[in-house]
Design a protein around this motif. Structure first.
Motif, PDB file in Angstrom:
ATOM      1  N   ASP A   1       0.872  -1.277   0.108  1.00 16.39           N
ATOM      2  CA  ASP A   1      -0.105  -0.034   0.049  1.00 16.39           C
ATOM      3  C   ASP A   1       0.996   1.280   0.093  1.00 16.39           C
TER       4      ASP A   1
ATOM      5  N   GLY B   1      -8.097   3.479 -10.264  1.00 10.76           N
ATOM      6  CA  GLY B   1      -8.563   3.916  -9.252  1.00 10.76           C
ATOM      7  C   GLY B   1     -10.256   3.888  -9.438  1.00 10.76           C
ATOM      8  N   ILE B   2     -10.680   4.310 -10.466  1.00 12.53           N
ATOM      9  CA  ILE B   2     -12.048   4.273 -10.751  1.00 12.53           C
ATOM     10  C   ILE B   2     -12.779   2.968 -10.927  1.00 12.53           C
TER      11      ILE B   2
ATOM     12  N   GLY C   1     -11.276   0.040  -9.849  1.00 13.21           N
ATOM     13  CA  GLY C   1     -11.417  -0.507  -8.492  1.00 13.21           C
ATOM     14  C   GLY C   1     -12.628  -0.250  -7.644  1.00 13.21           C
ATOM     15  N   PHE C   2     -12.706   1.197  -7.572  1.00 16.33           N
ATOM     16  CA  PHE C   2     -14.004   1.544  -6.826  1.00 16.33           C
ATOM     17  C   PHE C   2     -15.326   1.003  -7.308  1.00 16.33           C
ATOM     18  N   PHE C   3     -15.502   0.924  -8.561  1.00 14.46           N
ATOM     19  CA  PHE C   3     -16.762   0.309  -9.155  1.00 14.46           C
ATOM     20  C   PHE C   3     -16.909  -1.268  -8.936  1.00 14.46           C
ATOM     21  N   TYR C   4     -15.605  -1.722  -9.098  1.00 15.81           N
ATOM     22  CA  TYR C   4     -15.432  -3.313  -8.902  1.00 15.81           C
ATOM     23  C   TYR C   4     -15.888  -3.669  -7.472  1.00 15.81           C
ATOM     24  N   MET C   5     -15.319  -2.841  -6.394  1.00 14.30           N
ATOM     25  CA  MET C   5     -15.387  -3.258  -5.176  1.00 14.30           C
ATOM     26  C   MET C   5     -16.994  -2.833  -4.618  1.00 14.30           C
ATOM     27  N   ARG C   6     -17.518  -1.921  -5.282  1.00 18.50           N
ATOM     28  CA  ARG C   6     -18.787  -1.581  -4.924  1.00 18.50           C
ATOM     29  C   ARG C   6     -19.745  -2.719  -5.399  1.00 18.50           C
ATOM     30  N   ARG C   7     -19.465  -3.159  -6.524  1.00 18.46           N
ATOM     31  CA  ARG C   7     -20.395  -4.160  -7.236  1.00 18.46           C
ATOM     32  C   ARG C   7     -19.973  -5.596  -6.463  1.00 18.46           C
TER      33      ARG C   7
ATOM     34  N   ARG D   1     -19.365  -5.931  -3.318  1.00 20.17           N
ATOM     35  CA  ARG D   1     -19.991  -5.801  -2.141  1.00 20.17           C
ATOM     36  C   ARG D   1     -21.721  -5.892  -2.122  1.00 20.17           C
TER      37      ARG D   1
END
Length: 180
Positions: A47, A166-167, A169-175, A177
């Motif tokens: 990280d 980054g965008i 990854g954000f949408f991938y993790m949101r989906r 969840r």
């Protein structure tokens, strides 16, 4: 006080004896902070490298700042970054003072030619280490390869690659969840 000296010495030693810049320093920093010191775990180190790459400035200094902050907060970040920067500054200063006199020397030219392949190898090692730590497998290796090719062949700015990743990854993790 002792930990500050240790932190300074770790980064000064790495900064003094590593050719090839920040990427070549990564395996040494990881060994010192993760394996020997135990101050960071592998995920924290990964990280830190990701943030250091995305932040403006010299990656090795950024890693030193982040690691120093994790270990000893603000004073730790100052000590670690000084340790990383001071040797390079002194070496570059000495080279600038004396290199003009030696740059046409055939021995010096051969030494620099010999160092180049070693620098490439030193930069390649952390790529594979970080890929393993990030969980990149042969099945998922297409994504970083595609990004590298886009930057190299199509001259896409790395900024756009980082923003898109980054965008994404954000949408991938949101989906991800939502499907749980």
């Amino acid at each position: 006080m002792k930990l500050y000296l240790i932190l300074f010495w770790i980064f000064a030693k790495i900064g003094t004896f590593t050719l090839g810049g920040g990427y070549a320093m990564l395996p040494l920093i990881e060994r010192e902070l993760v394996d020997k010191g135990g101050w960071l775990d592998r995920k924290e180190f990964l990280d830190s490298v990701a943030v250091a790459q995305a932040a403006p400035g010299i990656m090795a200094i950024n890693v030193a700042i982040l690691a120093g902050y994790k270990i000893k907060r603000f004073p730790g970040s100052v000590v670690a970054s000084l340790g990383a920067a001071l040797p390079s500054f002194i070496i570059i200063l000495l080279i600038a003072l004396f290199f003009r006199d030696f740059q046409s020397n055939p021995v010096v030219q051969r030494v620099f030619m010999g160092v180049r392949p070693a620098v490439v190898a030193l930069i390649a090692v952390p790529v594979f280490t970080l890929a393993k730590t990030a969980g990149i497998t042969l099945k998922t290796a297409w994504f970083p390869v595609l990004c590298a090719l886009a930057v190299w062949l199509m001259k896409v700015s790395p900024v756009y690659i980082v923003l898109a990743a980054g965008i994404g990854g954000f949408f991938y993790m949101r989906r991800k969840r939502r499907t749980r």
